[in-house]
Design a protein around this motif. Structure first.
Motif, short mmCIF file in Angstrom:
data_model
loop_
_atom_site.label_atom_id
_atom_site.label_comp_id
_atom_site.label_asym_id
_atom_site.label_seq_id
_atom_site.Cartn_x
_atom_site.Cartn_y
_atom_site.Cartn_z
N LYS A 159 0.83 -1.21 0.00
CA LYS A 159 0.00 0.00 0.00
C LYS A 159 0.86 1.25 0.00
O LYS A 159 0.55 2.23 -0.69
N VAL A 160 1.94 1.24 0.77
CA VAL A 160 2.84 2.40 0.83
C VAL A 160 3.48 2.62 -0.55
O VAL A 160 3.56 3.75 -1.04
N LEU A 161 3.91 1.56 -1.20
CA LEU A 161 4.51 1.68 -2.53
C LEU A 161 3.50 2.24 -3.54
O LEU A 161 3.84 3.13 -4.34
N LYS A 162 2.28 1.75 -3.50
CA LYS A 162 1.23 2.27 -4.40
C LYS A 162 0.94 3.74 -4.11
O LYS A 162 0.71 4.53 -5.02
N THR A 163 0.98 4.09 -2.82
CA THR A 163 0.78 5.49 -2.43
C THR A 163 1.89 6.37 -2.98
O THR A 163 1.63 7.45 -3.52
N MET A 164 3.13 5.90 -2.89
CA MET A 164 4.27 6.67 -3.42
C MET A 164 4.11 6.89 -4.92
O MET A 164 4.40 7.96 -5.43
N LYS A 165 3.65 5.87 -5.61
CA LYS A 165 3.45 5.98 -7.07
C LYS A 165 2.42 7.06 -7.39
O LYS A 165 2.64 7.90 -8.27
N ILE A 166 1.32 7.07 -6.67
CA ILE A 166 0.28 8.07 -6.90
C ILE A 166 0.80 9.47 -6.54
O ILE A 166 0.61 10.42 -7.29
N LEU A 167 1.48 9.58 -5.40
CA LEU A 167 2.03 10.89 -4.99
C LEU A 167 3.03 11.41 -6.02
O LEU A 167 3.09 12.62 -6.28
N GLN A 168 3.78 10.50 -6.61
CA GLN A 168 4.76 10.87 -7.64
C GLN A 168 4.01 11.32 -8.90
O GLN A 168 4.32 12.38 -9.46
N GLU A 169 3.02 10.55 -9.33
CA GLU A 169 2.24 10.89 -10.53
C GLU A 169 1.50 12.21 -10.37
O GLU A 169 1.38 12.98 -11.32
#
Length: 173
Positions: A159-169
């Motif tokens: 979940k944290v990795l997916k969150t980082m991806k969204i925050l980056q995008e």
């Protein structure tokens, strides 16, 4: 009446001690991971519309950028995940490119399943990035006797990795 007041007092002392203990362990993890003695943390909170989309929410002192001598050294996500009957506190720390440098269980509250706190097991997450997919039992080893906590930690990191991806995008980070 006094019994209730005393119990509330004890609960408050226990809660503040735990928060102080959590903060102390969090800071120790930062020092060790980034090899810095002096650092500053800046909380990052995504705008509400973006935060709604995040699998691991920001705000409430969960997501931080870490600075040493005015220079960013990375990011840290501080979260809670369920174990068999309680929750445990963990941190996932990233370099500036959002690659996991370290994950750590900060406070574990159960008598069984502490194996998830060993660096031997946690090092499996090192090097993962927002494009990585964590699959418990596949690219992250299962632990006999700690199945609930281990799978919970794997889901939390995912979940944290997916969150980082969204925050980056979304250009939040």
């Amino acid at each position: 009446m006094w019994n209730k007041v005393f119990l509330i007092f004890l609960a408050c002392i226990s809660f503040s001690f735990e928060n102080g203990e959590l903060e102390e362990k969090f800071h120790k993890a930062i020092r060790g991971t980034y090899d810095v003695e002096n650092f500053d943390v800046k909380e990052i909170e995504a705008p509400a519309d973006i935060n709604e989309k995040l699998p691991a929410k920001t705000g409430d002192k969960r997501f931080f950028q870490i600075f040493s001598e005015g220079t960013s050294v990375g990011y840290a996500y501080l979260g809670k995940a369920p174990s068999k009957k309680k929750e445990f506190d963990y941190v996932v720390m990233f370099d500036n490119d959002l690659i996991i440098k370290k994950s750590k269980v900060l406070i574990y509250r159960e008598n069984y399943g502490q194996q998830i706190g060993t660096q031997r097991w946690l090092k499996q997450f090192i090097g993962m990035s927002p494009s990585s997919e964590v699959n418990y039992g596949e690219n992250v080893a299962a632990i006999s006797g700690a199945t609930i906590s281990a799978s919970s930690m794997a889901r939390a990191v995912n979940k944290v990795l997916k969150t980082m991806k969204i925050l980056q995008e979304e250009k939040v980070i």
